[in-house]
Design a protein around this motif. Structure first.
Motif, PDB file in Angstrom:
ATOM      1  N   MET A  34      -3.707   2.580   7.274  1.00 31.36           N
ATOM      2  CA  MET A  34      -2.463   3.250   7.627  1.00 31.36           C
ATOM      3  C   MET A  34      -2.066   2.953   9.069  1.00 31.36           C
ATOM      4  O   MET A  34      -0.895   2.774   9.363  1.00 31.36           O
ATOM      5  CB  MET A  34      -2.642   4.753   7.434  1.00 31.36           C
ATOM      6  CG  MET A  34      -1.383   5.524   7.556  1.00 31.36           C
ATOM      7  SD  MET A  34      -0.392   5.205   6.109  1.00 31.36           S
ATOM      8  CE  MET A  34       0.510   6.687   6.050  1.00 31.36           C
ATOM      9  N   MET A  72       1.216   4.088  -2.894  1.00 32.07           N
ATOM     10  CA  MET A  72       0.995   5.497  -2.595  1.00 32.07           C
ATOM     11  C   MET A  72       2.181   6.341  -3.076  1.00 32.07           C
ATOM     12  O   MET A  72       1.999   7.383  -3.711  1.00 32.07           O
ATOM     13  CB  MET A  72       0.793   5.704  -1.092  1.00 32.07           C
ATOM     14  CG  MET A  72       0.549   7.144  -0.697  1.00 32.07           C
ATOM     15  SD  MET A  72       0.544   7.377   1.070  1.00 32.07           S
ATOM     16  CE  MET A  72       2.164   6.833   1.532  1.00 32.07           C
ATOM     17  N   LEU A  92      -3.442   7.963  -0.168  1.00 29.70           N
ATOM     18  CA  LEU A  92      -3.183   8.292   1.234  1.00 29.70           C
ATOM     19  C   LEU A  92      -4.492   8.525   1.986  1.00 29.70           C
ATOM     20  O   LEU A  92      -4.690   7.995   3.085  1.00 29.70           O
ATOM     21  CB  LEU A  92      -2.282   9.522   1.338  1.00 29.70           C
ATOM     22  CG  LEU A  92      -1.992  10.025   2.760  1.00 29.70           C
ATOM     23  CD1 LEU A  92      -1.253   8.961   3.556  1.00 29.70           C
ATOM     24  CD2 LEU A  92      -1.197  11.310   2.708  1.00 29.70           C
ATOM     25  N   MET A 110      -6.188   5.208   2.495  1.00 30.41           N
ATOM     26  CA  MET A 110      -5.523   4.401   3.522  1.00 30.41           C
ATOM     27  C   MET A 110      -5.876   4.906   4.917  1.00 30.41           C
ATOM     28  O   MET A 110      -6.073   4.111   5.839  1.00 30.41           O
ATOM     29  CB  MET A 110      -4.006   4.413   3.298  1.00 30.41           C
ATOM     30  CG  MET A 110      -3.568   3.616   2.093  1.00 30.41           C
ATOM     31  SD  MET A 110      -1.828   3.830   1.703  1.00 30.41           S
ATOM     32  CE  MET A 110      -1.049   3.220   3.174  1.00 30.41           C
ATOM     33  N   ILE A 111      -5.957   6.207   5.088  1.00 32.77           N
ATOM     34  CA  ILE A 111      -6.317   6.759   6.388  1.00 32.77           C
ATOM     35  C   ILE A 111      -7.779   6.489   6.681  1.00 32.77           C
ATOM     36  O   ILE A 111      -8.147   6.039   7.767  1.00 32.77           O
ATOM     37  CB  ILE A 111      -5.997   8.260   6.448  1.00 32.77           C
ATOM     38  CG1 ILE A 111      -4.479   8.459   6.436  1.00 32.77           C
ATOM     39  CG2 ILE A 111      -6.613   8.905   7.693  1.00 32.77           C
ATOM     40  CD1 ILE A 111      -4.037   9.895   6.277  1.00 32.77           C
ATOM     41  N   TRP A 154       0.836  -1.206   0.000  1.00 29.29           N
ATOM     42  CA  TRP A 154       0.000   0.000   0.000  1.00 29.29           C
ATOM     43  C   TRP A 154       0.871   1.256   0.000  1.00 29.29           C
ATOM     44  O   TRP A 154       0.613   2.218  -0.725  1.00 29.29           O
ATOM     45  CB  TRP A 154      -0.935   0.010   1.201  1.00 29.29           C
ATOM     46  CG  TRP A 154      -2.160  -0.816   0.995  1.00 29.29           C
ATOM     47  CD1 TRP A 154      -2.385  -2.084   1.428  1.00 29.29           C
ATOM     48  CD2 TRP A 154      -3.329  -0.422   0.272  1.00 29.29           C
ATOM     49  NE1 TRP A 154      -3.618  -2.505   1.025  1.00 29.29           N
ATOM     50  CE2 TRP A 154      -4.227  -1.503   0.322  1.00 29.29           C
ATOM     51  CE3 TRP A 154      -3.694   0.724  -0.407  1.00 29.29           C
ATOM     52  CZ2 TRP A 154      -5.473  -1.456  -0.284  1.00 29.29           C
ATOM     53  CZ3 TRP A 154      -4.946   0.773  -1.012  1.00 29.29           C
ATOM     54  CH2 TRP A 154      -5.815  -0.307  -0.949  1.00 29.29           C
ATOM     55  N   ILE A 155       1.921   1.245   0.810  1.00 29.03           N
ATOM     56  CA  ILE A 155       2.807   2.406   0.885  1.00 29.03           C
ATOM     57  C   ILE A 155       3.545   2.598  -0.439  1.00 29.03           C
ATOM     58  O   ILE A 155       3.681   3.715  -0.935  1.00 29.03           O
ATOM     59  CB  ILE A 155       3.781   2.266   2.075  1.00 29.03           C
ATOM     60  CG1 ILE A 155       2.985   2.336   3.381  1.00 29.03           C
ATOM     61  CG2 ILE A 155       4.871   3.328   2.030  1.00 29.03           C
ATOM     62  CD1 ILE A 155       3.773   2.016   4.623  1.00 29.03           C
ATOM     63  N   GLY A 191      -1.578   9.810  -5.601  1.00 27.17           N
ATOM     64  CA  GLY A 191      -0.945   9.508  -4.310  1.00 27.17           C
ATOM     65  C   GLY A 191      -1.740  10.068  -3.154  1.00 27.17           C
ATOM     66  O   GLY A 191      -1.908   9.410  -2.121  1.00 27.17           O
ATOM     67  N   ALA A 192      -2.250  11.288  -3.319  1.00 24.02           N
ATOM     68  CA  ALA A 192      -3.064  11.896  -2.255  1.00 24.02           C
ATOM     69  C   ALA A 192      -4.348  11.110  -2.049  1.00 24.02           C
ATOM     70  O   ALA A 192      -4.781  10.906  -0.904  1.00 24.02           O
ATOM     71  CB  ALA A 192      -3.377  13.350  -2.605  1.00 24.02           C
TER      72      ALA A 192
END
Length: 144
Positions: A60, A36, A51, A54-55, A32-33, A47-48
């Protein structure tokens, strides 16, 4: 978990986003990272968006990207609606679901009657208090 194992937990009509999400979950948080970071390198809004996702999905800060509980519950709910092939069980399931739906409707009707009764009691109490105050004010004005 093999590739076939996590793909078998997906519904047959799963789209490419769902399959990609399952693949990334299977690979873990590092995947996942990496996705991103690549998203930020290729086009920063991607990417945003990753992110933010994920949050929002708690990937995350969770202990891992294991989605077996969510997939299992989604798969279970989906498979509960399709016929089992056993006509006696399907008839029992349909009767039970109908009975539960009727009970739910009856309970919701009971709650509505309960709310109405409570509202009526509160309104009647308000009207009684209003009449008492009006009578006291009339008595006070006669005494004066």
């Amino acid at each position: 978990m093999t590739t076939a194992a996590y793909q078998s937990t997906l519904p047959a009509n799963a789209g490419w986003l769902t399959r990609t999400e399952a693949w990334l979950d299977h690979k873990g948080k590092a995947a996942w990272i990496a996705a991103m970071v690549l998203g930020f390198i290729i086009f920063w809004p991607v990417g945003a968006a990753l992110l933010a996702y994920m949050i929002w999905s708690k990937r995350m800060f969770g202990k891992g990207c294991n989605r077996t509980a969510r997939t299992t519950s989604r798969h279970t709910a989906w498979s509960a609606m399709k016929p089992s092939g056993n006509s006696a069980f399907d008839a029992y399931k349909a009767d039970t679901l109908q009975r539960l739906q009727n009970e739910q409707e009856a309970f919701e009707a009971f709650l509505e009657r309960l709310r109405e009764a409570k509202d009526k009691t509160e309104f009647d109490q308000f009207m009684e208090d209003r009449e008492k105050r009006a009578a006291e004010m009339a008595k006070d004005t006669e005494a004066a």
